[in-house]
Design a protein around this motif. Structure first.
Motif, PDB file in Angstrom:
ATOM      1  N   UNK A  11       0.804  -1.219  -0.020  1.00  0.00           N
ATOM      2  CA  UNK A  11      -0.119   0.152   0.180  1.00  0.00           C
ATOM      3  C   UNK A  11       1.017   1.105   0.255  1.00  0.00           C
ATOM      4  N   UNK A  12       2.025   1.247   0.912  1.00  0.00           N
ATOM      5  CA  UNK A  12       2.932   2.403   0.877  1.00  0.00           C
ATOM      6  C   UNK A  12       3.597   2.585  -0.602  1.00  0.00           C
ATOM      7  N   UNK A  19       2.036   9.409  -6.017  1.00  0.00           N
ATOM      8  CA  UNK A  19       2.487  10.923  -5.674  1.00  0.00           C
ATOM      9  C   UNK A  19       3.506  10.975  -6.715  1.00  0.00           C
ATOM     10  N   UNK A 103       6.978   9.238   7.122  1.00  0.00           N
ATOM     11  CA  UNK A 103       6.033   8.696   6.292  1.00  0.00           C
ATOM     12  C   UNK A 103       4.645   9.195   6.465  1.00  0.00           C
ATOM     13  N   UNK A 107       2.732  12.685   2.003  1.00  0.00           N
ATOM     14  CA  UNK A 107       1.898  13.312   1.078  1.00  0.00           C
ATOM     15  C   UNK A 107       2.359  15.015   0.700  1.00  0.00           C
TER      16      UNK A 107
ATOM     17  N   UNK B 404      -0.189   1.639   6.762  1.00  0.00           N
ATOM     18  CA  UNK B 404      -1.531   2.063   6.095  1.00  0.00           C
ATOM     19  C   UNK B 404      -2.095   3.438   6.095  1.00  0.00           C
ATOM     20  N   UNK B 406       0.037   5.956   6.426  1.00  0.00           N
ATOM     21  CA  UNK B 406       0.880   6.495   5.549  1.00  0.00           C
ATOM     22  C   UNK B 406       0.562   6.328   4.152  1.00  0.00           C
ATOM     23  N   UNK B 407       0.269   5.377   3.694  1.00  0.00           N
ATOM     24  CA  UNK B 407      -0.207   5.022   2.467  1.00  0.00           C
ATOM     25  C   UNK B 407      -1.498   6.017   2.120  1.00  0.00           C
ATOM     26  N   UNK B 409      -2.507   8.552   3.648  1.00  0.00           N
ATOM     27  CA  UNK B 409      -2.045   9.894   3.625  1.00  0.00           C
ATOM     28  C   UNK B 409      -1.429  10.305   2.179  1.00  0.00           C
ATOM     29  N   UNK B 410      -0.654   9.365   1.693  1.00  0.00           N
ATOM     30  CA  UNK B 410      -0.501   9.817   0.313  1.00  0.00           C
ATOM     31  C   UNK B 410      -1.454   9.663  -0.785  1.00  0.00           C
TER      32      UNK B 410
END
Lengths: 129, 610
Positions: A11-12, A19, A103, A107, B404, B406-407, B409-410
């Motif tokens: 997911x990360x 991004x 992290x 964003x 998750x 963090x993900x 957020x992105x």
């Protein structure tokens, strides 16, 4: 700019990819899910920049960064972690990496960090609460 | 020729017989109680006294008999009759003083005794020198001998029954003496009745004769009474002594039975030098030595090899100085196996204050010790499991939920760009979501940090502690110094966690309780020992509080936790007053058995001022 994304969470990695996708000058050349894989991929792909998670199974980001610094001294490294710690930032500087991004703020910070690092500046948070 | 009796003398003879019987009872009791040479002495002395009594009863009975002619006595024959009486008495005493008296022995004994008395009587008659011829009626003669034997049998039986004086009342004894004393003259006077005296004109053989003067009979009576009196008196004294001894030895026996019967405790005595002097069943069971193997040996053989030279002596000295010395420790059995003992040595003094020796009571408490150990083991394990679990939860939160978020957020940031193409309200919504995600991230991080120190696994102890100390200094406003080698290196996860927790707990205590403006932490790793010192300059811990902490009973959960954590890893925790009597210093030591031998001793100092 060719970028290698290293994180053990799918997911990360997807988030980072999303991004970076907003920018045409950045290309994700590969992904890895642990430090060991990161070293192999780095040697294989010779990316310009590695976005490197610290906390990973098999081999952590810190150790992987050390190894990569030795084998590919010209590669730029941006540490990417959940930890918010001055100590960790200090460690990162000592390690000789170019930047550190938290992290949970990726964003808003990630693109700035990538830009800074790619123009040969360093990117570290000034102080972490 | 008819004789007549002087009844006063008859009465005297009966009295002497009663006295002799009473003496016989006493003497038999003494002979029974005595052992070895003393027994022989009582037997011989008793036989003489008793024989003398019986004989003089007979002699006075003769004097009570008056014949119308002068009577003289041949003294060698008289002496012979005395010997017969003594012999009969000796036989009687010997028989009744045996342990058992069966019918064969009683009958044989009374036959010999009765025969002896009859011999005495008729020998005494034969000693008479008078101008008459003495003859006997056979029926009465036989009756007298039979009576002598029968009386002896009764006497022996009664005496045997009464010889153990602590069971017999004095009244019983006197009653028996009267019965026996009355019976003996019966034989005598029957024998006298058997005799007939015919006048003769032949003059008797008068060589070796003595006359029966008043002086003679007074003398005989006096000597007899004296001898019997001395015999009874000395027997009485000896009896009292022997009863006391018997009572004493009875209580000693009871006490010994009590001690010897105890199986769960080793109870034994030591001489003042520390040699084993007694040994009970419990001692035999606990230590494995039989009494004959251990009595006389020094008690240091119960201690483990390394403690033998000094420990036992120290314990004795402590017992001398303080009355008793109690100790828990390892002891060695005969077969070399060890047990955990609780031992008390008590010094024993006599009334004059001389050391008589020591009593030692030892109990095998290995089971209890093991139970304690296992409780400690379990609580240590629980702490470890708790650490492990917290670490696991922290990791889950940090790694899964955190990542998750963090993900998220992105993704939200990416979405924000898209939303701007739709409407302003869409952008606002995305931004609100971004705020929520940021807040949630912070929450997750806080919980995870509380559960397990961040960075400990990734960066190791040095970085994690520096990080923690920095945060602590900021929150508490306590000036906190940390000294830790720059190249401290990594330890095992358990060691790192334990050391981190010790530092964390100590700093928390300083913050909460000490009031100290500063805190110093020094962590070193030299050879294979990791040493952690945490010092403050606060109000310190009182002596009572410290002894409580040492005993562990009332120590706070935090300190107990630290101690158990360290013990689990083979380490120790000390809590002492600070160097200049100021504040408190906590010292934890751990041995690092696996790695990092080559860690140099550089000291990088980071000062974290608030």
């Amino acid at each position: 700019m060719r970028i290698l994304i290293v994180d053990d969470h799918e997911a990360v990695r997807a988030g980072v990819r999303a991004i970076l996708a907003s920018r045409n000058d950045m290309e994700v050349c590969g992904e890895a899910s642990n430090g060991q894989e990161a070293i192999e991929k780095a040697l294989e792909l010779s990316p310009d920049l590695i976005i490197l998670d610290i906390n990973m199974p098999i081999l952590g980001g810190i150790t992987a960064a050390k190894e990569i610094k030795v084998r590919l001294p010209q590669v730029l490294i941006l540490l990417f972690s959940m930890h918010q710690s001055n100590q960790l930032v200090r460690e990162a500087k000592l390690l000789g990496v170019q930047g550190y991004v938290n992290k949970s703020q990726a964003g808003t910070m990630l693109l700035n960090a990538v830009d800074a690092v790619s123009s040969m500046q360093t990117f570290f948070p000034s102080s972490v609460a | 020729m008819k004789g007549s009796y002087d009844y006063r003398l008859v009465a005297l003879s009966v009295l002497i017989a009663v006295l002799a019987s009473y003496a016989a009872l006493e003497l038999s009791a003494r002979t029974t109680a005595a052992r070895g040479r003393l027994r022989l002495a009582w037997l011989v002395g008793g036989a003489i006294a008793m024989g003398q009594g019986i004989w003089s009863m007979h002699y006075i009975g003769m004097l009570a008999f008056n014949l119308p002619v002068p009577v003289l006595y041949d003294w060698p024959t008289v002496l012979l009759s005395l010997l017969a009486a003594i012999f009969a008495s000796a036989v009687a005493l010997f028989v009744v003083s045996r342990k058992k008296l069966g019918w064969p022995r009683a009958i044989t004994g009374s036959a010999i005794m009765g025969g002896g008395i009859a011999t005495m009587h008729y020998t005494g008659m034969a000693a008479m020198r008078l101008p008459a011829i003495c003859s006997y009626r056979p029926s009465l003669l036989i009756l007298s001998v039979a009576l002598a034997i029968a009386i002896s049998l009764v006497a022996i039986w009664l005496t045997f029954r009464l010889r153990e004086d602590y069971r017999t009342s004095a009244a019983w004894k006197v009653a028996c003496a009267i019965v026996m004393g009355a019976a003996i003259p019966t034989m005598h006077y029957t024998g006298m009745a058997a005799a007939r005296f015919a006048p003769s004109f032949m003059s008797p053989d008068t060589s070796h004769v003595v006359s029966t003067s008043t002086l003679g009979f007074t003398g005989v009576t006096a000597v007899t009474l004296l001898v019997l009196g001395v015999a009874v008196l000395s027997a009485g004294i000896e009896r009292r002594f022997s009863v006391q001894k018997l009572q004493l030895s009875a209580s000693e026996r009871r006490y010994q039975l009590l001690v010897n019967g105890v199986k769960d405790y080793a109870i034994f005595m030591l001489t003042p030098e520390g040699n084993v002097a007694s040994w009970n069943l419990g001692a035999e069971r606990t230590k494995g030595y039989r009494p004959e193997e251990i009595i006389g040996r020094h008690f240091s053989c119960f201690y483990p090899e390394g403690e033998r030279s000094s420990k036992p002596e120290q314990q004795l000295q402590l017992a001398i100085a303080e009355g008793r010395a109690e100790e828990e420790g390892w002891r060695v059995r005969k077969d070399g196996s060890k047990f955990w003992a609780d031992a008390v040595i008590t010094a024993l003094w006599d009334n004059e204050g001389h050391l008589q020796g020591f009593s030692k009571v030892t109990r095998d408490i290995t089971d209890r010790k093991q139970a304690e150990e296992s409780v400690r083991e379990v609580s240590g394990r629980l702490l470890q499991i708790q650490d492990e679990e917290r670490r696991h939860f922290a990791r889950e939160l940090h790694d899964s939920a955190g990542q998750m978020l963090a993900a998220l957020n992105m993704n939200m940031v990416s979405l924000e760009a898209e939303a701007s193409k739709i409407s302003v309200s869409a952008v606002n919504l995305v931004q609100k979501n971004l705020d929520l995600v940021a807040e949630l991230s912070k929450e997750v991080r806080t919980i995870s940090h509380l559960l397990h120190p961040p960075l400990l696994d990734e960066l190791g102890l040095s970085a994690a502690i520096r990080d923690y100390v920095e945060g602590f200094a900021e929150r508490s406003k306590i000036n906190t110094h940390l000294e830790i080698p720059a190249d401290f290196g990594r330890l095992s996860r358990e060691l790192e966690t334990a050391i981190f927790r010790v530092v964390q707990e100590s700093l928390t205590n300083i913050h909460r309780h000490s009031g100290s403006p500063i805190a110093r932490i020094c962590i070193s790793h030299f050879k294979k020992t990791v040493r952690v010192e945490i010092q403050d300059e606060g109000k310190g811990i009182t002596l009572e509080k410290r002894s409580e902490l040492k005993l562990g009973g009332k120590a706070g959960v935090g300190i107990r936790g630290m101690r158990e954590r360290l013990r689990q890893l083979g380490g120790t925790l000390e809590i002492n007053p600070g160097l200049n009597g100021l504040g408190t210093i906590v010292i934890a030591q751990l041995s690092d058995s696996n790695q990092n031998v080559d860690s140099k001793f550089h000291r990088g100092t980071i000062s974290c001022a608030s």
